[in-house]
Design an enzyme around this catalytic site. Sequence first.
Site, PDB file in Angstrom:
ATOM      1  N   ASP A 178     -15.227  11.998   2.453  1.00  0.00           N
ATOM      2  CA  ASP A 178     -13.994  11.929   1.662  1.00  0.00           C
ATOM      3  C   ASP A 178     -12.957  11.147   2.466  1.00  0.00           C
ATOM      4  O   ASP A 178     -12.435  11.645   3.465  1.00  0.00           O
ATOM      5  CB  ASP A 178     -13.493  13.345   1.362  1.00  0.00           C
ATOM      6  CG  ASP A 178     -12.246  13.315   0.489  1.00  0.00           C
ATOM      7  OD1 ASP A 178     -11.681  12.219   0.259  1.00  0.00           O
ATOM      8  OD2 ASP A 178     -11.833  14.396   0.026  1.00  0.00           O
TER       9      ASP A 178
ATOM     10  N   HIS B 291      -9.087  -8.978  -0.891  1.00  0.00           N
ATOM     11  CA  HIS B 291      -9.727  -8.803   0.420  1.00  0.00           C
ATOM     12  C   HIS B 291      -9.025  -9.677   1.463  1.00  0.00           C
ATOM     13  O   HIS B 291      -8.788  -9.245   2.595  1.00  0.00           O
ATOM     14  CB  HIS B 291     -11.212  -9.175   0.339  1.00  0.00           C
ATOM     15  CG  HIS B 291     -12.048  -8.133  -0.357  1.00  0.00           C
ATOM     16  ND1 HIS B 291     -13.105  -8.436  -1.177  1.00  0.00           N
ATOM     17  CD2 HIS B 291     -11.978  -6.778  -0.337  1.00  0.00           C
ATOM     18  CE1 HIS B 291     -13.651  -7.312  -1.638  1.00  0.00           C
ATOM     19  NE2 HIS B 291     -12.991  -6.301  -1.142  1.00  0.00           N
TER      20      HIS B 291
ATOM     21  N   SER C 278     -13.648  -5.477  -4.949  1.00  0.00           N
ATOM     22  CA  SER C 278     -12.320  -6.015  -5.233  1.00  0.00           C
ATOM     23  C   SER C 278     -12.351  -7.538  -5.289  1.00  0.00           C
ATOM     24  O   SER C 278     -13.298  -8.176  -4.823  1.00  0.00           O
ATOM     25  CB  SER C 278     -11.324  -5.570  -4.154  1.00  0.00           C
ATOM     26  OG  SER C 278     -11.294  -4.161  -4.078  1.00  0.00           O
TER      27      SER C 278
HETATM   28  N1  SAH Z   1     -13.566  -2.217  -0.759  1.00  0.00           N
HETATM   29  C1  SAH Z   1     -14.520  -1.942  -1.788  1.00  0.00           C
HETATM   30  C2  SAH Z   1     -13.787  -1.303  -2.949  1.00  0.00           C
HETATM   31  C3  SAH Z   1     -14.660  -0.504  -3.801  1.00  0.00           C
HETATM   32  S1  SAH Z   1     -13.812   0.260  -5.186  1.00  0.00           S
HETATM   33  C4  SAH Z   1     -15.191  -3.250  -2.216  1.00  0.00           C
HETATM   34  O1  SAH Z   1     -14.475  -4.238  -2.343  1.00  0.00           O
HETATM   35  O2  SAH Z   1     -16.396  -3.259  -2.455  1.00  0.00           O
HETATM   36  C5  SAH Z   1     -13.167   1.731  -4.443  1.00  0.00           C
HETATM   37  C6  SAH Z   1     -14.162   2.583  -3.738  1.00  0.00           C
HETATM   38  O3  SAH Z   1     -13.500   3.775  -3.310  1.00  0.00           O
HETATM   39  C7  SAH Z   1     -15.347   3.035  -4.600  1.00  0.00           C
HETATM   40  O4  SAH Z   1     -16.503   2.600  -3.955  1.00  0.00           O
HETATM   41  C8  SAH Z   1     -15.227   4.561  -4.621  1.00  0.00           C
HETATM   42  O5  SAH Z   1     -16.489   5.200  -4.595  1.00  0.00           O
HETATM   43  C9  SAH Z   1     -14.442   4.821  -3.345  1.00  0.00           C
HETATM   44  N2  SAH Z   1     -13.714   6.098  -3.311  1.00  0.00           N
HETATM   45  C10 SAH Z   1     -12.944   6.653  -4.269  1.00  0.00           C
HETATM   46  N3  SAH Z   1     -12.448   7.833  -3.852  1.00  0.00           N
HETATM   47  C11 SAH Z   1     -12.923   8.029  -2.571  1.00  0.00           C
HETATM   48  C12 SAH Z   1     -12.752   9.059  -1.602  1.00  0.00           C
HETATM   49  N4  SAH Z   1     -12.020  10.166  -1.830  1.00  0.00           N
HETATM   50  N5  SAH Z   1     -13.357   8.910  -0.410  1.00  0.00           N
HETATM   51  C13 SAH Z   1     -14.114   7.807  -0.138  1.00  0.00           C
HETATM   52  N6  SAH Z   1     -14.310   6.810  -1.017  1.00  0.00           N
HETATM   53  C14 SAH Z   1     -13.723   6.917  -2.225  1.00  0.00           C
END
Ligand code: SAH
Length: 234
Positions: free
Chosen positions: A154, A68, A63
């Site tokens: 999940d 953040h 993000s």
């Molecule tokens: N906070 C992270 C955001 C990554 S984008 C950063 O700034 O790096 C969103 C993330 O959510 C992705 O990595 C994706 O794999 C994860 N995601 C999506 N659905 C999910 C779920 N049901 N459970 C866990 N993670 C999930």
Amino acid sequence: MAWRSSGRTNAELITNLFNAGLITSPRVRESMSSVDRAHYCPSSPLAAYEDSPQPIGFRATISAPHMHASAAESLLPFMPEDAGANVLDIGSGSGYLTHVLANLVCGADGKGDGHVVGVDHIQGLVDMSRENMRRSEEGRRLLDTGRVELVVGDGRKGYPEGGPYDAIHVGAAAAELHQSLVDQLKAPGRMFIPVEDKDGWGSQWIWVVDKDKDGKVTKKRDMGVRYVPLTDAP
Ligand code: SAH
């Protein structure tokens, strides 16, 4: 507006975010200054200090730094210094925010009693986030001492085995405000979660969910945002 805060170095990026009023807390400023965003953008090191999301593979993004900052500032009152707060970071992706949150709850020396669990549903991302965190000595210490755990799961179910949590951050847009996550909040505790609106236009809003010391839950709709969805694993 966001790109104006970009920098050529990590220090410049964070200073620009502070000067633009996108970071207001000295603790968040210090915590973000001590995590090099380039360690968490391995595929786009030249863009690491831009105030914009960047691809990290697996159709995910790290993000934007101002998001953040905003999440960390919202959760900050529930992560007082030296109180050993317990935090859950759902959709931990690159691991960047997990590291920033760990700095906030474990202190600058990384020796405080705080604990942060990062959960992502893609094994490749969890592996990558561990590698990213191991790029710095402080990151290695957080992992090796168990103050940070990065697990596959999940996120819609939270991570009850590590809870309850003083603060929960959700980094992907949920279809609903999952009750399982509210249940894993401590009393008091706070969750920062983007939720899809039911308006049919694809809008998403940040919801700030507070549980008070008596367990009473209040929900407040904050700003409009754009996150990748919190979905089934691919
Ligand atoms: N906070 C992270 C955001 C990554 S984008 C950063 O700034 O790096 C969103 C993330 O959510 C992705 O990595 C994706 O794999 C994860 N995601 C999506 N659905 C999910 C779920 N049901 N459970 C866990 N993670 C999930």
